[in-house]
Enzyme design. Sequence first.
Site, PDB file in Angstrom:
ATOM      1  N   TYR A 128      -2.747  -0.991  10.550  1.00 17.79           N
ATOM      2  CA  TYR A 128      -2.780  -1.379   9.136  1.00 17.79           C
ATOM      3  C   TYR A 128      -1.516  -0.914   8.421  1.00 17.79           C
ATOM      4  CZ  TYR A 128      -3.717  -1.118   4.162  1.00 17.79           C
ATOM      5  OH  TYR A 128      -3.613  -1.231   2.802  1.00 17.79           O
ATOM      6  N   THR A 132       0.836  -1.203   0.000  1.00 18.86           N
ATOM      7  CA  THR A 132       0.000   0.000   0.000  1.00 18.86           C
ATOM      8  C   THR A 132       0.868   1.249   0.000  1.00 18.86           C
ATOM      9  OG1 THR A 132      -1.677   1.231   1.258  1.00 18.86           O
ATOM     10  CG2 THR A 132      -0.101  -0.048   2.531  1.00 18.86           C
TER      11      THR A 132
END
Length: 359
Positions: free
Chosen positions: A164, A139
């Site tokens: 995350y 990401t």
Amino acid sequence: MAKKDVDPQFWRGKRVFITGHTGFKGGWLCLWLESMGAQVFGYALVAQSPSLFGQARVGQGMSHVLGDVCDLKSLTKALSDARPEIVFHLAAQSLVRPSYDDPVGTFATNVMGTVNLLEAVRHVNQGGGKIRGVVVVTTDKCYQNNEWLWGYRETEPLGGHDPYSASKACAELVTAAYRASFAKSQPGLAIATARAGNVIGGGDWAKDRLVPDAVIAFTNRQPLRIRNPAAVRPWQHVLEPLGGYLMLAQSLVEAGADFAQAWNFGPNATGERTVGDVASILAEFWGRGASWQVDGGEHHHEAHFLKLDSSKARAVLHWQPRLTLSDALHLTADWYVAHNRGAAMRQFTLDQIAAYAAL
């Protein structure tokens, strides 16, 4: 030398293994590969409902196994049975806010899931397998965010304020460690990571994501509630980074170690917009009184500025974004409108892929 586009001839007949195939990105990737004649094998948890996987009947053109990437034995067996040449690792807990509610599960899936995938690849190749290219998808949030106004490059420090983001930074470190530790014992294997921006597109139904939240609110004729309308994100249609992943995987197979690195796949400058801007454009496309408002109250920390520098992918892979933000949002809105009208969504999604590939 990298190719300058996704090559359907390369993918025809290729055996490809995808973790997370029942997810949003995974479903679009499977359909694109199916459309090019690849033999696609998937491994993931059961699809949520609703899902692109179900609505576009993604499983119709592939083989798949339901399983957890935290289960090394099951994952290794599925990988061995599939006998792939190329692996895409997309299975993940992919949202910031749920990572605050379940940090243990987030780290387990995103860190140990990546460990298990790379360990399974290692064992399968040691047993005679012929896996040559692995793309681990992480990401844009894997960077140590300093709230810079310029884009992050692949050489910037990794970090993560929330579970995350930190778990995805860990997945990058895990991949780099496996690449450094075991490359000599597996000379035919090349492993890369891919970092994309905020992807949008039809069939995303995840909670606490802007587009699906907007679709649900607008469909119910309610205002969309937004936590941080001034936050800047790199928005891009899902097909943009997926094209990069496919070009990267092809380069890993054809040129090997030269491409076994980390790669950014972000939008052009038109895609770097605030959450409020994107919500307003979506509301305009949707029409029928669609609107948004600020969601007051206390919320978990979220970065204010986040941009990617994709110069390396453009220069070395010859990958280029093809869509403006307006194009991306239009395609996205068209998908949900077609779905609401009862269209055959497998064919509609394949048609969007074909139109994008023809640009």
